[in-house]
Write a protein that holds these residues in place. Structure first.
Motif, short mmCIF file in Angstrom:
data_model
loop_
_atom_site.label_atom_id
_atom_site.label_comp_id
_atom_site.label_asym_id
_atom_site.label_seq_id
_atom_site.Cartn_x
_atom_site.Cartn_y
_atom_site.Cartn_z
N ALA A 95 0.70 -0.96 -0.01
CA ALA A 95 0.17 -0.02 -0.09
C ALA A 95 0.94 1.34 -0.18
CB ALA A 95 -0.80 -0.12 1.15
N GLU A 96 1.90 1.21 0.55
CA GLU A 96 2.87 2.36 0.73
C GLU A 96 3.96 2.01 -0.27
OE1 GLU A 96 4.32 2.79 4.80
OE2 GLU A 96 2.38 3.39 5.45
N GLY A 97 4.84 3.13 -0.70
CA GLY A 97 5.77 2.87 -1.43
C GLY A 97 6.31 3.97 -2.16
N GLU A 98 7.08 4.09 -3.23
CA GLU A 98 7.46 4.98 -4.37
C GLU A 98 6.47 5.18 -5.58
OE1 GLU A 98 11.69 4.95 -5.22
OE2 GLU A 98 11.86 3.50 -3.29
N PRO A 99 6.02 6.25 -5.87
CA PRO A 99 5.11 6.53 -7.02
C PRO A 99 5.83 6.16 -8.19
CG PRO A 99 5.76 8.44 -5.97
CD PRO A 99 6.23 7.52 -4.96
N LEU A 100 5.10 5.83 -9.22
CA LEU A 100 5.78 5.81 -10.44
C LEU A 100 5.75 6.90 -11.31
CD1 LEU A 100 4.29 2.20 -11.94
CD2 LEU A 100 6.45 2.69 -11.20
N PHE A 101 4.80 7.71 -10.76
CA PHE A 101 4.69 9.05 -11.58
C PHE A 101 4.26 10.39 -10.55
CE2 PHE A 101 3.20 5.70 -14.46
CZ PHE A 101 3.93 5.95 -15.65
N ASP A 102 4.98 11.45 -11.02
CA ASP A 102 4.51 12.58 -10.02
C ASP A 102 3.22 13.04 -10.19
OD1 ASP A 102 4.81 14.18 -12.63
OD2 ASP A 102 6.82 14.73 -11.94
N PRO A 103 2.73 14.13 -9.45
CA PRO A 103 1.74 14.52 -9.54
C PRO A 103 1.31 15.27 -11.10
CG PRO A 103 2.40 15.20 -7.43
CD PRO A 103 3.70 14.72 -8.28
N GLU A 104 2.30 15.58 -11.71
CA GLU A 104 2.29 16.11 -13.06
C GLU A 104 2.08 14.97 -14.17
OE1 GLU A 104 4.48 17.61 -11.08
OE2 GLU A 104 2.78 18.86 -10.63
N GLY A 105 2.38 13.71 -13.75
CA GLY A 105 1.96 12.63 -14.70
C GLY A 105 3.35 12.14 -15.28
N SER A 106 4.67 12.88 -14.76
CA SER A 106 5.90 12.53 -15.41
C SER A 106 6.54 11.61 -14.55
CB SER A 106 6.73 13.75 -15.49
OG SER A 106 6.35 14.94 -16.16
N PRO A 107 7.37 10.69 -15.06
CA PRO A 107 8.29 9.56 -14.32
C PRO A 107 8.55 10.03 -13.33
CG PRO A 107 8.63 9.34 -16.75
CD PRO A 107 7.81 10.83 -16.76
N SER A 108 8.49 9.46 -12.28
CA SER A 108 9.26 9.81 -10.91
C SER A 108 10.73 9.36 -10.95
CB SER A 108 8.63 9.06 -9.76
OG SER A 108 8.78 7.66 -9.90
N PRO A 109 11.51 10.25 -10.12
CA PRO A 109 13.04 9.77 -10.12
C PRO A 109 13.31 8.49 -9.85
CG PRO A 109 12.66 11.55 -8.57
CD PRO A 109 11.18 11.08 -9.29
N SER A 110 12.42 7.64 -9.35
CA SER A 110 12.72 6.09 -9.08
C SER A 110 12.23 5.44 -10.46
CB SER A 110 11.92 5.63 -8.13
OG SER A 110 12.04 6.03 -6.77
N LEU A 111 11.47 5.87 -11.19
CA LEU A 111 10.87 5.05 -12.30
C LEU A 111 11.96 5.66 -13.39
CD1 LEU A 111 9.02 3.52 -14.29
CD2 LEU A 111 7.81 5.38 -14.67
N ARG A 112 12.67 6.98 -13.47
CA ARG A 112 13.64 6.91 -14.22
C ARG A 112 14.92 6.15 -14.18
NH1 ARG A 112 12.40 11.58 -17.19
NH2 ARG A 112 10.84 13.00 -16.45
N HIS A 113 15.15 6.00 -12.84
CA HIS A 113 16.18 5.03 -12.56
C HIS A 113 15.88 3.49 -13.11
CE1 HIS A 113 19.76 3.62 -10.09
NE2 HIS A 113 18.88 2.58 -9.64
N VAL A 114 14.74 3.11 -13.01
CA VAL A 114 14.43 1.84 -13.70
C VAL A 114 14.49 2.06 -15.31
CG1 VAL A 114 12.27 0.32 -14.22
CG2 VAL A 114 12.88 1.23 -11.99
N GLN A 115 14.06 3.03 -15.86
CA GLN A 115 14.16 3.24 -17.20
C GLN A 115 15.61 3.20 -17.85
OE1 GLN A 115 12.19 7.12 -17.57
NE2 GLN A 115 10.12 6.29 -18.40
N ARG A 116 16.61 3.79 -16.81
CA ARG A 116 17.95 3.76 -17.22
C ARG A 116 18.53 2.27 -17.21
NH1 ARG A 116 17.89 8.58 -14.22
NH2 ARG A 116 18.50 7.83 -12.43
N ALA A 117 17.91 1.44 -16.11
CA ALA A 117 18.45 0.21 -15.97
C ALA A 117 18.12 -0.59 -17.28
CB ALA A 117 18.00 -0.47 -14.84
#
Length: 215
Positions: A95-117
């Motif tokens: 239920a808790e955790g890091e969001p995939l997207f920020d409030p504006e709908g852009s990839p969150s820093p965590s998702l960008r990290h996944v994208q780079r991987a």
């Protein structure tokens, strides 16, 4: 993206990996912390390279700065140039955790990290497969015997793992050695072979842990 706007993921929910695939560009950073070895895919029998993260499945990886891209992107995949997720993966069930997207709908820093991987894996898999095939063709990959005994009486045997034979490298013909040199393979071979020494450090760490464990 709309379906995933509110989705969160918790990397801490990942099950610790004992062995994770790596690509050739990861050999040098991986070798600072972990043994690099080869193994075969259970479904196809094809060889691939990976980092040995722990001696026992389910145990926390050996501490270090290196994180394989294959671990960083766990639960995420590329399908026809799109990133898709495995909703059944434990890190998406919290239920808790890091969001995939920020409030504006852009990839969150965590998702960008996944994208780079994912990009690092996508860019390196074919090149690494070619590296492995060249090493197999000249016959420098051999099985490695990893049998460990601890002061507690515990014994561990790691099977189905392979390494580069330094003896086989030395016995290569000039033509084959030059070809590997020009491809950049020789440097990777020596990085891999030297990284195997980390197994002793991992064994000592586990021996210390077993000795400190309450009876």
């Amino acid at each position: 993206m709309g379906r995933h706007r509110g989705l969160r993921f918790d990397p801490a929910a990942r099950v610790p990996r004992q062995f994770a695939q790596i690509v050739a560009s990861e050999f040098a950073p991986a070798a600072l912390d972990h043994p690099i070895l080869f193994t075969k895919r259970a479904d196809t029998g094809a060889f691939y390279a990976g980092a040995l993260l722990s001696l026992v499945a389910g145990e926390s990886p050996l501490a270090g700065t290196f994180r394989p891209a294959d671990v960083e992107r766990e639960g995420f995949f590329v399908d026809a140039e799109r990133i898709v997720i495995d909703r059944a993966h434990p890190q998406f069930g919290a239920a808790e955790g890091e969001p995939l997207f920020d409030p504006e709908g852009s990839p969150s820093p965590s998702l960008r990290h996944v994208q780079r991987a994912l990009a690092r894996l996508d860019a390196g898999l074919a090149t690494t497969d070619q590296l492995v095939q060249r090493l197999l063709q000249v016959g420098v990959i051999e099985p490695i015997d990893i049998s460990l005994s601890f002061d507690s009486g515990e014994k561990l045997v790691l099977q189905d793992l392979y390494t580069v034979s330094l003896d086989a490298l030395r016995d290569l013909s000039d033509q084959d050695a030059l070809a590997l040199l020009r491809e950049g393979d020789l440097q990777l071979c020596y990085i891999q072979a030297q990284s195997v020494g980390h197994i002793r450090r991992m064994a000592q760490r586990r021996n210390d842990q077993l000795a400190a464990a309450p009876v």
